[in-house]
Scaffold this active site. Structure first.
Site, PDB file in Angstrom:
ATOM      1  CE1 TYR A 246      -5.556  10.998 -11.180  1.00  0.00           C
ATOM      2  CE2 TYR A 246      -6.217  12.254 -13.118  1.00  0.00           C
ATOM      3  CZ  TYR A 246      -5.542  11.194 -12.551  1.00  0.00           C
ATOM      4  OH  TYR A 246      -4.840  10.323 -13.359  1.00  0.00           O
TER       5      TYR A 246
ATOM      6  CG  ASN B 185      -0.155   1.816 -12.361  1.00  0.00           C
ATOM      7  OD1 ASN B 185      -0.618   2.401 -13.334  1.00  0.00           O
ATOM      8  ND2 ASN B 185      -0.877   0.943 -11.649  1.00  0.00           N
TER       9      ASN B 185
ATOM     10  CB  SER C  88       2.294  12.073 -14.803  1.00  0.00           C
ATOM     11  OG  SER C  88       1.640  13.282 -14.592  1.00  0.00           O
TER      12      SER C  88
ATOM     13  CG  ASP D 260      -1.840   1.143   1.332  1.00  0.00           C
ATOM     14  OD1 ASP D 260      -1.516   2.223   0.815  1.00  0.00           O
ATOM     15  OD2 ASP D 260      -2.928   0.977   1.929  1.00  0.00           O
TER      16      ASP D 260
ATOM     17  CE  LYS E 245      -1.987  10.593 -11.709  1.00  0.00           C
ATOM     18  NZ  LYS E 245      -1.091   9.470 -11.370  1.00  0.00           N
TER      19      LYS E 245
HETATM   20  N1  LIG Z   1      -7.442   5.422 -16.763  1.00  0.00           N
HETATM   21  C1  LIG Z   1      -7.089   6.604 -17.220  1.00  0.00           C
HETATM   22  O1  LIG Z   1      -7.766   7.210 -18.095  1.00  0.00           O
HETATM   23  C2  LIG Z   1      -5.814   7.242 -16.755  1.00  0.00           C
HETATM   24  C3  LIG Z   1      -5.323   8.348 -17.467  1.00  0.00           C
HETATM   25  C4  LIG Z   1      -4.154   8.960 -17.032  1.00  0.00           C
HETATM   26  C5  LIG Z   1      -3.460   8.464 -15.934  1.00  0.00           C
HETATM   27  N2  LIG Z   1      -3.950   7.385 -15.266  1.00  0.00           N
HETATM   28  C6  LIG Z   1      -3.192   6.905 -14.094  1.00  0.00           C
HETATM   29  O2  LIG Z   1      -2.860   5.553 -14.279  1.00  0.00           O
HETATM   30  C7  LIG Z   1      -2.667   4.913 -13.015  1.00  0.00           C
HETATM   31  C8  LIG Z   1      -3.419   3.599 -12.978  1.00  0.00           C
HETATM   32  O3  LIG Z   1      -4.795   3.842 -13.098  1.00  0.00           O
HETATM   33  P1  LIG Z   1      -5.782   2.851 -13.872  1.00  0.00           P
HETATM   34  O4  LIG Z   1      -6.393   3.621 -14.986  1.00  0.00           O
HETATM   35  O5  LIG Z   1      -5.124   1.564 -14.166  1.00  0.00           O
HETATM   36  O6  LIG Z   1      -6.916   2.688 -12.767  1.00  0.00           O
HETATM   37  P2  LIG Z   1      -7.371   1.433 -11.852  1.00  0.00           P
HETATM   38  O7  LIG Z   1      -7.712   0.274 -12.720  1.00  0.00           O
HETATM   39  O8  LIG Z   1      -8.402   1.991 -10.951  1.00  0.00           O
HETATM   40  O9  LIG Z   1      -6.055   1.052 -11.048  1.00  0.00           O
HETATM   41  C9  LIG Z   1      -5.601   1.793  -9.957  1.00  0.00           C
HETATM   42  C10 LIG Z   1      -4.695   0.918  -9.134  1.00  0.00           C
HETATM   43  O10 LIG Z   1      -4.174   1.703  -8.041  1.00  0.00           O
HETATM   44  C11 LIG Z   1      -4.292   0.916  -6.868  1.00  0.00           C
HETATM   45  N3  LIG Z   1      -4.285   1.710  -5.640  1.00  0.00           N
HETATM   46  C12 LIG Z   1      -5.142   2.666  -5.212  1.00  0.00           C
HETATM   47  N4  LIG Z   1      -4.785   3.128  -4.000  1.00  0.00           N
HETATM   48  C13 LIG Z   1      -3.658   2.445  -3.658  1.00  0.00           C
HETATM   49  C14 LIG Z   1      -2.787   2.456  -2.535  1.00  0.00           C
HETATM   50  N5  LIG Z   1      -3.013   3.256  -1.480  1.00  0.00           N
HETATM   51  N6  LIG Z   1      -1.708   1.637  -2.528  1.00  0.00           N
HETATM   52  C15 LIG Z   1      -1.466   0.804  -3.559  1.00  0.00           C
HETATM   53  N7  LIG Z   1      -2.269   0.719  -4.638  1.00  0.00           N
HETATM   54  C16 LIG Z   1      -3.336   1.545  -4.689  1.00  0.00           C
HETATM   55  C17 LIG Z   1      -5.602   0.157  -7.048  1.00  0.00           C
HETATM   56  O11 LIG Z   1      -5.632  -0.925  -6.125  1.00  0.00           O
HETATM   57  P3  LIG Z   1      -6.992  -1.582  -5.526  1.00  0.00           P
HETATM   58  O12 LIG Z   1      -7.397  -2.639  -6.516  1.00  0.00           O
HETATM   59  O13 LIG Z   1      -6.578  -2.134  -4.223  1.00  0.00           O
HETATM   60  O14 LIG Z   1      -8.019  -0.483  -5.427  1.00  0.00           O
HETATM   61  C18 LIG Z   1      -5.434  -0.272  -8.494  1.00  0.00           C
HETATM   62  O15 LIG Z   1      -4.586  -1.387  -8.588  1.00  0.00           O
HETATM   63  C19 LIG Z   1      -3.137   5.932 -11.960  1.00  0.00           C
HETATM   64  O16 LIG Z   1      -2.018   6.575 -11.401  1.00  0.00           O
HETATM   65  C20 LIG Z   1      -3.957   6.926 -12.778  1.00  0.00           C
HETATM   66  O17 LIG Z   1      -3.959   8.201 -12.202  1.00  0.00           O
HETATM   67  C21 LIG Z   1      -5.106   6.758 -15.645  1.00  0.00           C
END
Ligand SMILES: NC(=O)c1ccc[n+]([C@@H]2O[C@H](COP(=O)([O-])OP(=O)(O)OC[C@H]3O[C@@H](n4cnc5c(N)ncnc54)[C@H](OP(=O)(O)O)[C@@H]3O)[C@@H](O)[C@H]2O)c1
Length: 270
Positions: free
Chosen positions: A146, A81, A132, A54, A150
């Site tokens: 949010y 990530n 990011s 975590d 970033k």
């Molecule tokens: N999706 C988009 O459009 C997008 C665009 C730009 C950037 N991003 C960035 O990409 C990254 C991954 O996001 P995603 O799109 O893959 O979303 P996601 O499927 O919701 O994945 C987020 C991950 O972060 C984990 N997490 C949350 N809080 C945590 C903590 N305290 N310690 C450890 N792990 C934690 C979650 O774990 P749990 O399963 O335990 O909740 C999950 O594995 C993020 O940094 C996000 O800001 C996403």
């Protein structure tokens, strides 16, 4: 010896796809997550372990790093990530929500970086890949909380690379556009304040456009591919936009005055 990557937030979405991508390329993978006891698939892959981590818990970070080095003998790349979005109008956010948003998205990344640096410094090599967002250089309505995290990550990473370059430690910043993951539903938290109705019409309008934006999002394997490229590059390039939307928006943002760019964003959301 095979190289080793440690990824945070590998339970779903971009982190999960990145874990599979590196594994397929022959890497050892520490696909870290908050609840490894729920993991059924990654744990069965060859050369993959799923340590509990975590990002808000420094002890869990230290233990995950230790168990990864013990298992694979090395860590070459860290992918920061883990992250989520607190979305909505700022006025409705609680102090706890704001604190949590920064604890995970900003201090979480800093915790992991600070924990790995003594190891990378001693090894005289290593790569830190920070996920990011396009929202690390531009902004969209209802994402003030949010996207400010970033911007912090992009600024932190960009400044950090100065002091780490003489130590042969690379820093990479990934800037994904919209990616279809749990980000927009399960992981997202929303602000809401009893009796605060003045923003309701605005929020409704913004959500219609946001939903369209998200429905055209990329598959997370595209971002995994960009992360892999960044992690394995021999050069000192810092920024890696991911997805056609990210490349288009960030090019416009770079070339045009901010006021012009933001008027385009306002038009898109009209
Ligand atoms: N999706 C988009 O459009 C997008 C665009 C730009 C950037 N991003 C960035 O990409 C990254 C991954 O996001 P995603 O799109 O893959 O979303 P996601 O499927 O919701 O994945 C987020 C991950 O972060 C984990 N997490 C949350 N809080 C945590 C903590 N305290 N310690 C450890 N792990 C934690 C979650 O774990 P749990 O399963 O335990 O909740 C999950 O594995 C993020 O940094 C996000 O800001 C996403």
């Amino acid at each position: 010896m095979s190289k080793t990557v440690l990824i945070t937030g590998a339970s779903t979405g971009i982190g999960r796809e990145t874990a599979k991508y590196f594994q397929q390329k022959g890497w050892n993978v520490a696909a870290t997550m908050r609840s490894p006891e729920k993991e059924k698939e990654l744990i069965k892959l060859q050369n993959v372990i799923c340590p509990k981590l975590d990002v808000t818990n420094e002890k869990s970070i230290a233990l995950a790093i230790e168990s990864t080095i013990e298992k694979f003998g090395t860590i070459d790349v860290i992918v920061n990530n883990a992250g989520y979005s607190l979305t909505g109008v700022f006025e409705a956010a609680t102090t706890d929500q704001l604190q949590r948003q920064y604890d995970v998205n900003v201090f979480g990344v800093m915790n992991v970086v600070r924990a790995i640096l003594p190891y990378f410094r001693e090894k005289k090599s290593g790569t830190i890949v920070n996920v990011s967002s396009i929202g690390g250089k531009m902004t969209l309505p209802l994402f003030s909380m949010y996207q400010s995290t970033k911007w912090a990550i992009s600024g932190f990473s960009e400044a950090l690379q100065f002091e780490l370059r003489p130590l042969n430690i690379k820093v990479k910043i990934i800037e994904p556009g919209a990616v279809v993951t749990d980000f927009y539903d399960r992981s997202m938290t929303h602000t809401k304040k009893e009796g605060l109705t003045d923003y309701n019409e605005y929020i409704k309008k913004i959500h219609v456009v946001n939903d369209k934006f998200v429905s055209k999002g990329n598959h997370p394997d595209k971002t995994a591919n960009v992360i892999y490229k960044a992690a394995t590059s021999n050069n000192w390039k810092l920024y890696y936009p991911s997805g056609g939307d990210a490349k288009a928006y960030l090019t416009l943002r770079k070339l045009q005055p901010v006021s012009w760019f933001n008027s385009v964003i306002r038009m898109i959301y009209k």
